[in-house]
Design an enzyme around this catalytic site. Structure first.
Site, mmCIF file in Angstrom:
data_model
loop_
_atom_site.group_PDB
_atom_site.id
_atom_site.type_symbol
_atom_site.label_atom_id
_atom_site.label_comp_id
_atom_site.label_asym_id
_atom_site.label_seq_id
_atom_site.Cartn_x
_atom_site.Cartn_y
_atom_site.Cartn_z
ATOM 1 N N TYR A 148 50.491 14.445 36.075
ATOM 2 C CA TYR A 148 49.702 14.126 35.012
ATOM 3 C C TYR A 148 48.609 13.087 35.924
ATOM 4 O O TYR A 148 48.920 12.108 36.137
ATOM 5 C CB TYR A 148 50.182 13.437 33.857
ATOM 6 C CG TYR A 148 49.076 13.358 32.722
ATOM 7 C CD1 TYR A 148 48.623 14.098 32.111
ATOM 8 C CD2 TYR A 148 48.889 11.900 32.378
ATOM 9 C CE1 TYR A 148 47.583 14.145 31.173
ATOM 10 C CE2 TYR A 148 48.165 11.757 31.061
ATOM 11 C CZ TYR A 148 47.280 12.782 30.774
ATOM 12 O OH TYR A 148 46.523 12.944 29.648
ATOM 13 N N ASP A 239 48.447 8.472 42.848
ATOM 14 C CA ASP A 239 48.265 8.183 41.419
ATOM 15 C C ASP A 239 49.274 7.131 41.154
ATOM 16 O O ASP A 239 50.490 7.680 40.791
ATOM 17 C CB ASP A 239 48.030 9.490 40.458
ATOM 18 C CG ASP A 239 47.742 8.887 38.883
ATOM 19 O OD1 ASP A 239 48.194 7.779 38.591
ATOM 20 O OD2 ASP A 239 47.368 9.722 38.175
ATOM 21 N N LYS A 267 47.160 0.829 33.365
ATOM 22 C CA LYS A 267 48.101 0.268 32.746
ATOM 23 C C LYS A 267 48.432 -1.230 33.212
ATOM 24 O O LYS A 267 47.495 -2.092 32.643
ATOM 25 C CB LYS A 267 49.174 1.147 32.977
ATOM 26 C CG LYS A 267 49.162 2.546 32.400
ATOM 27 C CD LYS A 267 50.494 3.243 32.429
ATOM 28 C CE LYS A 267 50.369 4.708 31.984
ATOM 29 N NZ LYS A 267 50.176 4.993 30.655
#
Ligand code: HOZ
Length: 419
Positions: A148, A239, A267
């Site tokens: 993702y 990622d 994040k």
């Protein structure tokens, strides 16, 4: 006797929310569709705990899906944000906090020589792909099934997280998906075949897959990706939106000793405020506007509140914080395995540092999840997401969690029609 907590206020608010928002939420997985039931509406959070609007206290392993590595409302972060807010919340001009945060990031991740702040992980991944295509003058990319990277069109092909199991999202054109090639995670042979058959701009990978539950890289996998991409003139993009500053200060690239060409972050670097960043080799980042022809911009990029929150968070993350995260993660994993054994349940835990998943037998997660929630433990409302341990979780919190799990692992499965 177990007493199920009242959730009337949450139910009332969710009834209103469902008239306002698709699924009643601002991001799909929060709607509890894969576990059934009604989401708790959160009123406040402090340290390792959150309180819902009915006043129920919950030990929180969602941690806003990763950013809250220090726990909620950490004093240093609150102070940094408050102080920054007093000076204005956004200028649309450079500010000192972004320079400090940028230097903290490049100091921790040597592969990032230059970077650009954006406002979400989606934006960061999308921009990194654009940059890779411009740098290589190639269109195709390779991603992993169940990987993702946010919801940019080209990356919503066999995605993970809330879209796991979908071939692609509706609304993604055949054109946008055509250049996205997919390989299974931890399978170097397929990547090798794809790179040999088509000119590929970039391979993008979560170095620890964390949106299909936590799946660590197999031995040699990341090194293999590094070698294959280098051999084919393809860029390697890590990622590290979840793993950056999580599985080590320098992320998975430090933990596994592999330097990608480009890195995507989010994040933790925003300390709980909206953020993303992409960065890497200076020669590649020199292609980004205004230095180069790859256009990318953002009104709230590098905004002073986020940058101050991120810098305050990274300043707190010293060696002892990572030692604690490692020990807490390991002891929670051990305690969960003991609890599963005591309950006679088939459970497989998977963990990298403070990032873990307990994989239950097919169909058993919803009952487990709800039994835990009723016992005051807030887990991700999906089997395919990671649990996040923070420095604020105490040994007592971990023991309380394991005790609750012992009963919850034995909860009978919820029939599919009742979920
Ligand atoms: N995509 C996030 C989980 N991998 C969920 C974000 C959220 O709902 O807050």
């Amino acid at each position: 006797m177990s007493v199920v907590a009242p959730t009337t206020r949450s139910a009332e608010l969710m009834a209103r929310a469902s008239g306002l928002f698709p699924g009643g939420v601002s991001s799909p997985v929060r709607a509890f569709r894969s576990v059934g039931g009604t989401p708790r509406v959160i009123d406040r959070a402090l340290g390792a705990r959150a309180w819902d609007v009915d006043g129920n206290e919950l030990i929180d392993y969602v941690g806003s899906w990763g950013p809250m590595i220090l726990g909620h409302a950490h004093p240093a972060v609150v102070e940094a944000v408050t102080e920054a807010a007093r000076r204005g919340t956004s200028y649309g001009a450079p500010n000192p906090h972004e320079i400090e945060l940028g230097a903290l990031i490049t100091g921790a991740m040597p592969s990032i020589e230059r970077l650009r702040f954006v406002s979400s992980g989606t934006e960061a991944a999308m921009s990194a792909i654009r940059l890779a295509r411009a740098a290589t003058k190639r269109d195709a990319i390779v991603k992993m099934a169940g990987g993702y990277h946010g919801h940019a069109d080209a990356l919503l092909v066999e995605p993970g997280s809330g879209a796991i199991g979908m071939p692609a999202s509706a609304g993604v054109t055949a054109g946008a998906a055509r250049d996205t090639l997919v390989a299974p995670f931890n399978d170097l042979d397929v990547v090798e075949r794809l790179l040999a058959t088509a000119p590929v701009a970039a391979v993008i990978v979560e170095p620890v897959a964390a949106n299909m539950g936590v799946v660590p890289p197999a031995d040699g996998y990341l090194a293999g990706l590094r070698e294959l991409t280098a051999r084919h003139g393809t860029l390697l993009i890590f990622d590290e939106v979840i793993t950056g500053f999580r599985v080590a200060r320098g992320g998975a690239q430090e933990r596994y000793g592999i330097a990608p060409d480009l890195t995507v972050l989010g994040k933790i670097i925003g300390g709980g405020l909206p953020v993303g960043a992409y960065g890497g080799r200076a020669d590649l980042m020199a292609l980004v506007a205004p230095d180069g022809p790859v256009y990318q911009a953002g009104t709230l990029s590098g905004n002073p509140l986020t940058m101050a929150a991120g810098a305050a968070t990274l300043r707190e993350l010293d060696a002892s914080a990572y030692e604690r995260l490692e020990t807490a993660g390991a002891s929670l994993e051990d305690a969960l395995n003991d609890a599963a054994h005591a309950a006679g349940a088939v459970v497989r835990t998977s963990r990298v540092g403070s990032l873990l998943t307990a994989f239950l037998e097919e169909g058993r997660y919803p009952a487990f999840f709800h039994a835990m929630l009723d016992a005051g433990i807030m887990l991700p409302p999906s089997q395919h997401e990671a649990w996040f341990v923070s420095t604020a979780h105490t040994n007592d919190d971990l023991a309380t969690t394991a005790n609750a799990a012992r009963a919850a692992f034995a909860a009978p499965p919820v029939p599919a029609e009742d979920r």
